[in-house]
Scaffold this active site. Structure first.
Site, PDB file in Angstrom:
ATOM      1  CG  ASP A  12      42.290  36.154  34.562  1.00  8.96           C
ATOM      2  OD1 ASP A  12      42.637  35.007  34.236  1.00  8.96           O
ATOM      3  OD2 ASP A  12      43.087  37.100  34.698  1.00  8.96           O
ATOM      4  CD  GLU A  70      43.360  31.772  36.516  1.00  5.79           C
ATOM      5  OE1 GLU A  70      44.287  31.112  36.030  1.00  5.79           O
ATOM      6  OE2 GLU A  70      43.105  32.938  36.168  1.00  5.79           O
TER       7      GLU A  70
END
Length: 598
Positions: free
Chosen positions: A259, A292
């Site tokens: 993330d 990401e």
């Protein structure tokens, strides 16, 4: 630069044999540390070099324990493998070999076979409920599920990005053995399983590290979630690398999605993590590492990582489908079709181009294969970060959305679905937590203030209508309740497209390269790729409300049209409104009979 100090200990509690456990805690700001057992024993730990405290004690699996810091503070193990209750409760010693795997020979799937289905374990009812849903996903054509973060968080309701104990699977979803059973069952069905992990911050409730290990954080650098994690320290690096290896080797996850790595101010750590994972995994295993990354650092995708979530592709498609240009969609307000064309032909839309703030963003990505980019129409962020969690099927014309779905599932990029996409779910996916007291108030008001940049919520009174993240009703409203009669047509579209992808595209994807993408009109384009076996793939897409002229070549042996009669109009040089045509001129691999349109 990171210190050259060798990491001498493994974080947390590790069984040495059936009766003994070794405990290790990095607490450089503590004077003394003890292990406090549930039977009342207090076992002083030995101070070691570089801030470590270590002890080996009689303590079998299942034993509850805490660490006592300087005789004033009791904390759970930051590397706890399981919690007795919530993040503030005691930790549990876990036997990593207790679960008997039913499919130990599973080696994963090659990355180019990925069709990923992102889901939230909590709203689906826990690990066992997800396990029961797996056969339907296989029948749909999904080849991998991706679980939103599982690290133990405060309370029972959370997206997972507030986790504070990264090694402990969320107890409200089930026991660690139930998580392993879910992964085992998925492997038995041919499904890979990915996990979303958060290495850029700890949640605000239950993170005690600042009280005895301030070195975990940088006081000179902050992220949106507080002080940045200090990856310059070997103890900190090893904490997160050990976490990644635990999920991949002990739980047998097939990959990780990292993330928001743009909030990790140390690309060298990411490279080291990828290197360690590749070294630890047996060569016959397929292990997927995805990112990401708002910075669009294409260079990382050549340093051990398979792919990045392509937010640029999503944002361009969202603007074309909905006309929304608020907040970050403003970067795609002027030329969304050209930006989508750049994504399809080169990967990212922003490859050093200036964003709405005038700042350069991204790196050139045209040299990367299409499989280096994960494309999606929706994900947890893009639904849940809306004030009311509306899904795309409630915001866009159905026919246009279906045309975009064809692009998603039949382009050479790796497709990702969010739970409910395949049944045109009507339930929202809202932002939910279960914080209490002042933190709950701060999260509620912070959430509402985030939407001040949106025209519809410029007025403070309008923002008060945004659901309270801490209310149980917000979580309950997000739970999927599919209605088969309304969902079957959409599900059948997904199923038929994924059958084509598995039969015709996936065998040809290795070695694919983009040939270019032509803008036909606003909302319309024609993209082409040379597949690995020499086949030519062409997708003509029109998301606009008017027909556009198109160059019609000779009819290929294989085609897919949406809606009906699109191919007929295409042959006459016109692409109808809200339509898409997929044309495949096969190379040497087996194909459908000439003229067949699946």
């Amino acid at each position: 630069m990171p210190s050259s100090t060798v990491q001498p200990w493994t974080h947390g509690a590790r069984l040495v044999d059936a009766e003994h456990t070794r405990f290790a805690l990095w607490a450089p700001d503590a004077r003394c540390v003890s292990v406090e057992l549930a039977d009342g024993q207090s076992l002083p730990m030995r101070a070691q070099a570089d801030g470590w405290f270590v002890i080996q004690a009689r303590c079998p699996a299942g034993s509850a324990y805490r660490f006592a810091i300087d005789d004033r503070l009791q904390v759970p193990d930051p590397a706890s493998r399981a919690q007795l209750g919530d993040v503030h409760g005691p930790s549990l010693v876990v036997d990593p070999d207790a679960y008997q795997w039913q499919h130990p020979q599973w080696r994963g799937r090659p990355w180019h076979e990925a069709v990923i289905y992102e889901l939230h374990v909590g709203v689906m009812g826990g690990y066992q409920a997800v396990q029961h849903a797996l056969p339907a996903l296989v029948e749909l054509g999904v080849s991998a599920i991706e679980l939103m973060p599982l690290a133990e968080f405060p309370g029972e309701r959370n997206w997972g990005y507030d986790g504070v104990l990264p090694f402990a699977p969320e107890a409200s979803y089930g026991a660690p053995e139930q998580l392993k059973a879910l992964i085992d069952a998925a492997h038995g069905l041919g499904l890979a399983v990915l996990l979303d992990v958060v290495y850029n911050h700890f949640g605000p409730d239950g993170n005690d590290l600042q009280q005895y290990a301030k070195g975990f954080f940088r006081q000179d650098l902050h992220t949106p979630w507080g002080a940045a994690i200090d990856f310059r320290r070997p103890q900190v690096r090893e904490f997160f690398i050990e976490n990644a290896l635990m999920w991949l080797l002990e739980y047998r996850f097939d990959g990780l999605r990292l993330d928001a790595v743009h909030a990790i101010d140390d690309p060298d750590f990411l490279q080291q993590l990828a290197q360690r994972v590749r070294q630890a995994a047996p060569p016959e295993r397929h292990v997927w590492l995805n990112l990401e990354n708002e910075f669009n650092q294409a260079s990382l995708l050549q340093q051990g990582f398979d792919a990045q979530w392509n937010d640029d592709g999503h944002n361009a498609l969202h603007v074309l489908l909905t006309g929304e240009t608020d907040a970050y969609y403003a970067d795609f307000a002027e030329q969304p079709t050209a930006q989508l064309a750049r994504c399809l032909s080169q990967g990212f839309a922003f490859q050093g181009h200036a964003n709405r703030h005038g700042k350069a963003r991204g790196e050139p990505s045209g040299h990367l294969p299409p499989s280096a980019f994960v494309l999606f129409l929706q994900n947890h962020d893009q639904i849940g970060n809306r004030a009311f969690g509306e899904r795309l099927n409630q915001l866009a014309p159905t026919q246009a959305l279906h045309a975009a779905t064809v692009l998603l599932l039949l382009s050479p990029m790796i497709p990702l679905l969010f739970m409910g996409d395949e049944v045109a779910a009507q339930e929202p996916f809202l932002f939910f937590t279960s914080h209490r007291g002042q933190l709950a108030d701060a999260v509620r008001e912070g959430r509402r203030n985030e939407f001040a940049a949106f025209r519809a919520f410029a007025d403070a009174e309008q923002r008060q209508r945004i659901p309270d993240p801490n209310a149980a009703s917000t979580f309950q409203a997000s739970r999927p309740r599919p209605q088969p009669s309304q969902a079957e047509a959409t599900r059948e579209l997904y199923r038929s497209l994924l059958q084509i992808r598995h039969r015709e595209l996936i065998p040809r994807l290795p070695g694919t390269r983009a040939l270019g993408c032509q803008v036909l009109a606003e909302g319309a384009l024609s993209a082409s790729w040379r597949l690995g076996d020499g086949s030519l793939l062409r997708i003509d897409l029109n998301l606009g409300p008017h027909p556009v002229p198109v160059s019609a070549d000779a009819a290929p042996p294989l085609c897919f049209e949406y809606p009906a009669q699109t191919f007929k109009h295409w042959c006459l040089g016109q692409l109808p409104a809200f339509s898409v045509l997929v044309l495949l001129t096969p190379g040497p691999s087996p194909t459908a009979p000439d003229g067949e349109c699946p």
